[in-house]
Scaffold this motif. Structure first.
Motif, PDB file in Angstrom:
ATOM      1  N   PRO A 174       0.839  -1.206   0.000  1.00  0.00           N
ATOM      2  CA  PRO A 174       0.000   0.000   0.000  1.00  0.00           C
ATOM      3  C   PRO A 174       0.869   1.249   0.000  1.00  0.00           C
ATOM      4  N   ALA A 175       0.265   2.370  -0.309  1.00  0.00           N
ATOM      5  CA  ALA A 175       1.009   3.646  -0.368  1.00  0.00           C
ATOM      6  C   ALA A 175       1.685   3.921   0.968  1.00  0.00           C
ATOM      7  N   GLY A 176       2.939   4.319   0.884  1.00  0.00           N
ATOM      8  CA  GLY A 176       3.686   4.677   2.097  1.00  0.00           C
ATOM      9  C   GLY A 176       4.365   3.512   2.775  1.00  0.00           C
ATOM     10  N   MET A 177       4.233   2.295   2.236  1.00  0.00           N
ATOM     11  CA  MET A 177       4.851   1.115   2.831  1.00  0.00           C
ATOM     12  C   MET A 177       5.818   0.486   1.842  1.00  0.00           C
ATOM     13  N   SER A 178       7.013   0.172   2.303  1.00  0.00           N
ATOM     14  CA  SER A 178       8.012  -0.441   1.431  1.00  0.00           C
ATOM     15  C   SER A 178       7.664  -1.910   1.215  1.00  0.00           C
ATOM     16  N   SER A 179       8.286  -2.515   0.198  1.00  0.00           N
ATOM     17  CA  SER A 179       8.031  -3.928  -0.092  1.00  0.00           C
ATOM     18  C   SER A 179       8.509  -4.810   1.063  1.00  0.00           C
ATOM     19  N   ARG A 180       9.604  -4.403   1.723  1.00  0.00           N
ATOM     20  CA  ARG A 180      10.104  -5.165   2.877  1.00  0.00           C
ATOM     21  C   ARG A 180       9.082  -5.145   4.017  1.00  0.00           C
ATOM     22  N   GLU A 181       8.588  -3.954   4.327  1.00  0.00           N
ATOM     23  CA  GLU A 181       7.595  -3.813   5.399  1.00  0.00           C
ATOM     24  C   GLU A 181       6.330  -4.601   5.080  1.00  0.00           C
ATOM     25  N   HIS A 182       5.954  -4.599   3.816  1.00  0.00           N
ATOM     26  CA  HIS A 182       4.728  -5.286   3.409  1.00  0.00           C
ATOM     27  C   HIS A 182       4.855  -6.800   3.581  1.00  0.00           C
ATOM     28  N   VAL A 183       5.994  -7.368   3.215  1.00  0.00           N
ATOM     29  CA  VAL A 183       6.199  -8.814   3.358  1.00  0.00           C
ATOM     30  C   VAL A 183       6.203  -9.198   4.847  1.00  0.00           C
ATOM     31  N   ILE A 184       6.837  -8.382   5.672  1.00  0.00           N
ATOM     32  CA  ILE A 184       6.848  -8.646   7.126  1.00  0.00           C
ATOM     33  C   ILE A 184       5.426  -8.607   7.680  1.00  0.00           C
ATOM     34  N   LYS A 185       4.628  -7.666   7.184  1.00  0.00           N
ATOM     35  CA  LYS A 185       3.227  -7.550   7.608  1.00  0.00           C
ATOM     36  C   LYS A 185       2.440  -8.810   7.213  1.00  0.00           C
ATOM     37  N   ILE A 186       2.717  -9.331   6.020  1.00  0.00           N
ATOM     38  CA  ILE A 186       2.035 -10.546   5.551  1.00  0.00           C
ATOM     39  C   ILE A 186       2.401 -11.738   6.444  1.00  0.00           C
ATOM     40  N   ILE A 187       3.690 -11.854   6.789  1.00  0.00           N
ATOM     41  CA  ILE A 187       4.140 -12.938   7.675  1.00  0.00           C
ATOM     42  C   ILE A 187       3.389 -12.857   9.005  1.00  0.00           C
ATOM     43  N   TYR A 188       3.322 -11.661   9.544  1.00  0.00           N
ATOM     44  CA  TYR A 188       2.621 -11.431  10.814  1.00  0.00           C
ATOM     45  C   TYR A 188       1.154 -11.864  10.710  1.00  0.00           C
ATOM     46  N   GLU A 189       0.475 -11.444   9.659  1.00  0.00           N
ATOM     47  CA  GLU A 189      -0.951 -11.748   9.488  1.00  0.00           C
ATOM     48  C   GLU A 189      -1.208 -13.244   9.319  1.00  0.00           C
ATOM     49  N   GLU A 190      -0.340 -13.926   8.579  1.00  0.00           N
ATOM     50  CA  GLU A 190      -0.526 -15.359   8.359  1.00  0.00           C
ATOM     51  C   GLU A 190      -0.257 -16.170   9.624  1.00  0.00           C
ATOM     52  N   LEU A 191       0.694 -15.718  10.435  1.00  0.00           N
ATOM     53  CA  LEU A 191       0.972 -16.394  11.704  1.00  0.00           C
ATOM     54  C   LEU A 191      -0.186 -16.211  12.683  1.00  0.00           C
ATOM     55  N   VAL A 192      -0.786 -15.026  12.675  1.00  0.00           N
ATOM     56  CA  VAL A 192      -1.939 -14.760  13.539  1.00  0.00           C
ATOM     57  C   VAL A 192      -3.083 -15.716  13.201  1.00  0.00           C
ATOM     58  N   LYS A 193      -3.245 -15.983  11.900  1.00  0.00           N
ATOM     59  CA  LYS A 193      -4.334 -16.867  11.449  1.00  0.00           C
ATOM     60  C   LYS A 193      -4.219 -18.275  12.016  1.00  0.00           C
ATOM     61  N   ILE A 194      -2.986 -18.820  12.061  1.00  0.00           N
ATOM     62  CA  ILE A 194      -2.858 -20.240  12.430  1.00  0.00           C
ATOM     63  C   ILE A 194      -3.013 -20.497  13.928  1.00  0.00           C
ATOM     64  N   VAL A 195      -2.992 -19.457  14.761  1.00  0.00           N
ATOM     65  CA  VAL A 195      -3.185 -19.702  16.202  1.00  0.00           C
ATOM     66  C   VAL A 195      -4.630 -19.475  16.621  1.00  0.00           C
ATOM     67  N   GLY A 196      -5.488 -19.173  15.670  1.00  0.00           N
ATOM     68  CA  GLY A 196      -6.922 -19.137  15.948  1.00  0.00           C
ATOM     69  C   GLY A 196      -7.422 -17.836  16.537  1.00  0.00           C
ATOM     70  N   LYS A 197      -8.736 -17.802  16.738  1.00  0.00           N
ATOM     71  CA  LYS A 197      -9.380 -16.614  17.299  1.00  0.00           C
ATOM     72  C   LYS A 197      -9.482 -16.744  18.812  1.00  0.00           C
ATOM     73  N   PRO A 198      -9.370 -15.635  19.525  1.00  0.00           N
ATOM     74  CA  PRO A 198      -9.418 -15.699  20.986  1.00  0.00           C
ATOM     75  C   PRO A 198     -10.857 -15.712  21.506  1.00  0.00           C
ATOM     76  N   LYS A 199     -10.997 -16.027  22.773  1.00  0.00           N
ATOM     77  CA  LYS A 199     -12.294 -15.915  23.445  1.00  0.00           C
ATOM     78  C   LYS A 199     -12.062 -15.222  24.777  1.00  0.00           C
ATOM     79  N   GLU A 200     -12.861 -14.241  25.063  1.00  0.00           N
ATOM     80  CA  GLU A 200     -12.726 -13.524  26.328  1.00  0.00           C
ATOM     81  C   GLU A 200     -13.684 -14.108  27.354  1.00  0.00           C
ATOM     82  N   ILE A 201     -13.193 -14.278  28.583  1.00  0.00           N
ATOM     83  CA  ILE A 201     -14.080 -14.615  29.690  1.00  0.00           C
ATOM     84  C   ILE A 201     -14.404 -13.295  30.377  1.00  0.00           C
ATOM     85  N   PRO A 202     -15.589 -12.751  30.152  1.00  0.00           N
ATOM     86  CA  PRO A 202     -15.902 -11.414  30.650  1.00  0.00           C
ATOM     87  C   PRO A 202     -16.071 -11.359  32.165  1.00  0.00           C
ATOM     88  N   ALA A 203     -15.872 -10.186  32.724  1.00  0.00           N
ATOM     89  CA  ALA A 203     -16.085  -9.971  34.159  1.00  0.00           C
ATOM     90  C   ALA A 203     -17.563  -9.730  34.380  1.00  0.00           C
TER      91      ALA A 203
END
Length: 446
Positions: free
Chosen positions: A66-95
């Motif tokens: 995207p505008a304002g982001m280098s190709s290096r930063e973008h690839v790192i962002k993709i790695i981060y997003e894909e790793l987040v996906k494989i550990v699943g969605k969280p669940k909160e136990i509310p107070a």
């Protein structure tokens, strides 16, 4: 820091991108292979790894930054997003008012985790009661009772009663009017029929809004089948993963549970009762990649730092007054936030730059300085400049340290004082601090 080996391997892969002059297909494929190797060594399922890295490679080679982001930063962002996906969605136990049923096999940390969860909800303003419902393990009632005393939460149980359903019924009457009731249940060495029947009977009696499975991270990929079996038995609403402070199989457990669809509520990251963290995939992966977790750091600080005391120290800094007593109070605040290693992991790019031995030496040095300051008089704490040779020798004797240690502390204090003076000499920084203190009644001229 949780999953140290995996985190270091992933950070090494990211450094290749960050240090590259440009991102091309060769580099992307090399980094993808590094990430595959890191995840497989952390016991993550092979099929899941290949699926994730394939998606990562396709996105890295096809998506435009995207505008304002280098190709290096973008690839790192993709790695981060894909790793987040494989550990699943969280669940909160509310107070909020609720009943919570804790289930799991022996040795998973269920009783201790029940106490940790009780402490967390109690801290969030809930009136909590703990129920010792493990009628088969002889020491279970005593263990939970000791935990209850430590966290100031009442425990109900009867070590002579062998019927878990009867204990559950009595507990509901005993804790009538409480916001949260947490039921610790019996475990087994495996998923035996009598365990499943007992859990089902207790679950029916309790009618819990949340049914939480407690699982040891060392279980690895076997965490998936266990979570599935318990889910079929009682209808799990969440999972707490324990002992995630360094186990090589932690990645496997996280991903295996995520595949079952059972959301992870908390992760246990240590033996102490405060070592329970709400599981948030984005924060977890951020720390794993060395990107820090400033949000968690701020939350932890707000729990232990006395705001009035912190403001008072800031005011003294602004007026040029900063004594050893103030330095001591700062160190106490830092100590209350936990081990330096955990705090460093929350700071972007810091955790992996400070070695284990350096962390330990710094922790030891801070502890030694506190002992030295405990041996000082009020006059010496308020007037560090008056601590000359004879006083140094007396303080060293009184603290069981050497004169060299005392002088090292005084040198550190002087460096801190000068650094603050230099910072306050910066008009921009001074104005920012003044803005933060606006309305506090403190005034200082430019």
């Amino acid at each position: 820091m949780v999953l140290d080996n995996l985190g270091q391997s992933l950070r090494d892969a990211i450094k290749k991108i960050a240090n590259a002059s440009h991102v091309d297909q060769k580099l992307v494929k090399e980094v993808v292979k590094d990430i595959q190797r890191a995840l497989l060594q952390a016991d993550v399922n092979v099929k899941l790894v290949l699926q994730m890295t394939k998606e990562l490679e396709e996105r890295a080679l096809s998506e435009k930054p995207p505008a304002g982001m280098s190709s290096r930063e973008h690839v790192i962002k993709i790695i981060y997003e894909e790793l987040v996906k494989i550990v699943g969605k969280p669940k909160e136990i509310p107070a909020k008012p609720q009943r919570i049923l804790m289930v799991g096999l022996y040795g998973q940390g269920k009783t201790t985790t029940s106490g940790k969860l009780a402490k967390d909800l109690h801290k969030r303003g809930m009136k909590v009661g703990l129920v010792a419902g493990d009628v088969h393990r002889p020491a279970a009632y005593e263990q939970l009772s000791q935990i209850g005393k430590k966290i100031n939460v009442p425990v109900f149980g009867d070590p002579k009663e062998k019927d878990a359903v009867k204990i559950a019924r009595k507990a509901l009457k005993e804790f009538d009017g409480y916001d949260v009731i947490i039921f610790d249940t019996s475990g087994r060495h495996s998923l035996e029929d009598d365990l499943i029947k007992e859990i089902k009977d207790v679950a029916k009696t309790v009618d819990a809004e949340n049914k939480i499975l407690v699982l040891d991270a060392q279980t690895g990929q076997q965490a998936g089948p266990q979570a599935k079996a318990f889910h079929e038995a009682v209808g799990l609403t969440g999972v707490i993963l324990t002992k995630l402070d360094g186990t090589a199989k932690g990645g496997g457990a996280l991903s295996a549970i995520a595949e079952t669809g059972a959301p992870i509520c908390y992760i246990g990251v240590g033996e102490h009762l405060e070592d329970l963290e709400r599981f948030e995939p984005d924060r977890f992966i951020s720390r794993l990649l060395g990107m820090g977790d400033l949000k968690s750091l701020i939350e932890k600080a707000s729990e232990v730092v006395d705001e009035d005391k912190a403001e008072e120290i800031t005011k003294k800094m602004m007026s040029g007054k900063f004594t050893l007593k103030d330095m001591y109070e700062q160190m106490e605040m830092l100590q209350g936030m936990g081990p330096l290693k955990k705090l460093a992991a929350m700071l972007p790019g810091v955790g992996d730059k400070i070695g284990e031995q350096d962390m330990e030496k710094t922790q030891e040095r801070l502890a030694r300085w506190r002992v030295i300051m405990d041996s000082m008089t009020e006059f010496e704490l308020d007037n560090p400049k008056e601590i000359k040779s004879s006083r140094v020798s007396r303080i060293a004797r009184g603290s069981g340290t050497s004169p060299r240690d005392v002088r090292e502390l005084l040198k550190q204090y002087d460096m801190s004082r000068k650094a603050m003076k230099g910072m306050l000499g910066n008009r921009k920084m001074r104005r920012q601090l003044m803005k933060q203190l606006k309305g506090s009644g403190f005034e200082a001229g430019e």
